[in-house]
Design a protein around this motif. Structure first.
Motif, PDB file in Angstrom:
ATOM      1  N   ASP A 241       0.846  -1.193   0.000  1.00 38.78           N
ATOM      2  CA  ASP A 241       0.000   0.000   0.000  1.00 38.78           C
ATOM      3  C   ASP A 241       0.886   1.249   0.000  1.00 38.78           C
ATOM      4  O   ASP A 241       1.635   1.487   0.962  1.00 38.78           O
ATOM      5  CB  ASP A 241      -0.900  -0.015   1.231  1.00 38.78           C
ATOM      6  CG  ASP A 241      -1.970   1.066   1.195  1.00 38.78           C
ATOM      7  OD1 ASP A 241      -1.789   2.072   0.481  1.00 38.78           O
ATOM      8  OD2 ASP A 241      -2.988   0.901   1.899  1.00 38.78           O
ATOM      9  N   ARG A 243      -0.056   4.302   0.214  1.00 41.28           N
ATOM     10  CA  ARG A 243      -0.516   5.303   1.178  1.00 41.28           C
ATOM     11  C   ARG A 243       0.152   5.127   2.534  1.00 41.28           C
ATOM     12  O   ARG A 243       0.607   6.086   3.157  1.00 41.28           O
ATOM     13  CB  ARG A 243      -2.039   5.241   1.324  1.00 41.28           C
ATOM     14  CG  ARG A 243      -2.626   6.310   2.252  1.00 41.28           C
ATOM     15  CD  ARG A 243      -4.135   6.178   2.356  1.00 41.28           C
ATOM     16  NE  ARG A 243      -4.494   4.904   2.973  1.00 41.28           N
ATOM     17  CZ  ARG A 243      -4.542   4.693   4.281  1.00 41.28           C
ATOM     18  NH1 ARG A 243      -4.212   5.669   5.139  1.00 41.28           N
ATOM     19  NH2 ARG A 243      -4.901   3.523   4.763  1.00 41.28           N
ATOM     20  N   THR A 244       0.239   3.874   2.987  1.00 40.91           N
ATOM     21  CA  THR A 244       0.821   3.610   4.311  1.00 40.91           C
ATOM     22  C   THR A 244       2.293   3.224   4.231  1.00 40.91           C
ATOM     23  O   THR A 244       2.950   3.073   5.268  1.00 40.91           O
ATOM     24  CB  THR A 244       0.055   2.476   5.004  1.00 40.91           C
ATOM     25  OG1 THR A 244       0.144   1.282   4.207  1.00 40.91           O
ATOM     26  CG2 THR A 244      -1.406   2.844   5.192  1.00 40.91           C
ATOM     27  N   THR A 246       3.544   0.369   3.438  1.00 42.86           N
ATOM     28  CA  THR A 246       3.739  -0.921   4.106  1.00 42.86           C
ATOM     29  C   THR A 246       3.399  -2.070   3.171  1.00 42.86           C
ATOM     30  O   THR A 246       2.579  -1.948   2.249  1.00 42.86           O
ATOM     31  CB  THR A 246       2.858  -1.056   5.365  1.00 42.86           C
ATOM     32  OG1 THR A 246       1.492  -0.885   4.994  1.00 42.86           O
ATOM     33  CG2 THR A 246       3.238  -0.046   6.421  1.00 42.86           C
TER      34      THR A 246
END
Length: 387
Positions: A241, A243-244, A246
């Motif tokens: 991801d 966005r994170t 991770t």
């Protein structure tokens, strides 16, 4: 079919000791057998036919028989392995007949009372054509693969659309347990197979492609029989991801590790979509010194490299970007993780494990890797010439 068109029909009316010859001299009925007498007719290949296709079926009709046996032998007397169709009207070789060789088919029909009747047809396979298409598989037999694994056949030239359906008809796929799946013409010279959803862990998979002598357009023919067998391992699904920053690793449905990542920088973003791990290299060397832009030139050793695309996106250890991992994207498009996490991941992955990256500004291009899972099921099935 090329050759003398002759139909052989034999009626059981002579003693069992009667001679049997090509063209169908039959063996007769026993005295105690007073029921209807068996008849057997071999219709294809015709007796003495030449130029027979390597995948020709032995076609026959039988009447008043309790059981039927088919035996096919080559010119040296060796038995050819094959199977009788469920309807009992034809027999097909397990592998294609050899180019230019002579064969004899013997069909024996036996009544419930024990009377046997035989018919034979001798024929010769066509000579090997001058133009044959090489057919290959990039994967070896007997290995264990990830749940996203696709089965692949590559052709040595583009296959015209009108010939593709016949090619698919010559391929049988097996999976245990059975799962719905479909072939897809991934490219003009490449045929892929995937299930509707990821393979179930432990599934046995394989295909048998009888392509010797199959027309492939413009006077070209398939050159060989190809097969593939393998086993699907445990379920390991990786999600990245942006966005994170991770990576989440799930094994058999349970999250087993969460890993900080650094993806491609703004100028060289990583591609979103579902990839498959294509290759795994404990030690690799990334050399882009021929790149046009000087900023993209480097020549470095890399550990735990797992390829995702043909254009060079990998998951790999990147000690130089560890301070940025989980925070900011700094790579040239690869998924950077720490050396420790890369070693752990490498020890747990298989070729064919799916890796889904989401949230980046660029989508993965079709065929830039094994991108089969980026098509929805209906679209994927429509890529088969049989749909």
């Amino acid at each position: 079919m090329a050759g003398l068109m002759m139909t052989t029909m034999v009626v059981a009316c002579t003693p069992k000791s009667a001679e049997r010859g090509d063209g169908g001299v039959g063996a007769g009925s026993a005295a105690q057998d007073t029921g209807p007498q068996a008849t057997v007719t071999v219709t294809e290949p015709a007796a003495h036919a030449t130029g027979v296709e390597p995948l020709a079926k032995v076609v026959f009709t039988v009447q008043h028989a309790d059981r039927t046996q088919v035996e096919v032998t080559d010119a040296d007397g060796a038995t050819v392995k094959g199977k009788t169709a469920p309807d009992g009207g034809s027999w097909q070789p397990e592998k294609a007949f050899a180019w230019g060789r002579a064969y004899t088919a013997t069909v024996t029909a036996t009544t419930a009372g024990g009377t046997s009747t035989t018919a034979t047809s001798s024929f010769r396979i066509k000579k090997k054509p001058a133009k044959v298409v090489r057919v290959t598989s990039p994967f070896g037999d007997g290995r264990t693969w990830g749940v996203g694994m696709v089965m692949v056949l590559k052709f040595g030239r583009s296959i015209p659309e009108r010939y593709r359906a016949d090619i698919e008809k010559r391929i049988t796929v097996e999976s245990t347990p059975t799962q719905e799946g479909s072939w897809n013409w991934f490219a003009k010279d490449e045929l892929h197979y995937r299930p509707k959803t990821f393979w179930k862990a432990g599934t046995k998979i394989g295909y048998n492609a009888q392509l010797t002598g199959v027309p492939m357009g413009q006077g070209w023919y398939g050159n060989a029989h190809r097969s593939f067998t393998g086993t699907i391992g445990r379920s390991l699904i990786i999600t990245v991801d942006d966005r994170t920053k991770t990576m989440t690793v799930k094994k058999d449905g349970t999250t087993v590790r969460t890993i900080p990542v650094s993806l491609g920088a703004a100028r060289t973003p990583s591609s979103s979509g579902t990839h498959l791990i294509m290759t795994r290299e404990r030690h690799a060397r990334f050399n882009t010194m021929g790149a046009q832009d000087p900023r993209d030139r480097y020549d470095i050793p890399v550990e735990y490299a797992q390829r995702l695309t043909w254009q060079g996106e990998y998951i790999h250890a990147a000690s130089w970007s560890e301070p940025s991992q989980g925070k900011v994207n700094v790579s040239h498009g690869c998924i950077n993780i720490s050396v420790k996490n890369a070693a752990w991941l490498f020890a747990n992955t298989l070729v064919g494990d799916p890796v889904t990256t989401k949230g980046t500004p660029r989508k993965v291009d079709h065929a830039n890797g094994y991108t089969d899972w980026n098509s929805d099921w209906d679209d994927y099935r429509n890529g088969s010439a049989l749909n």
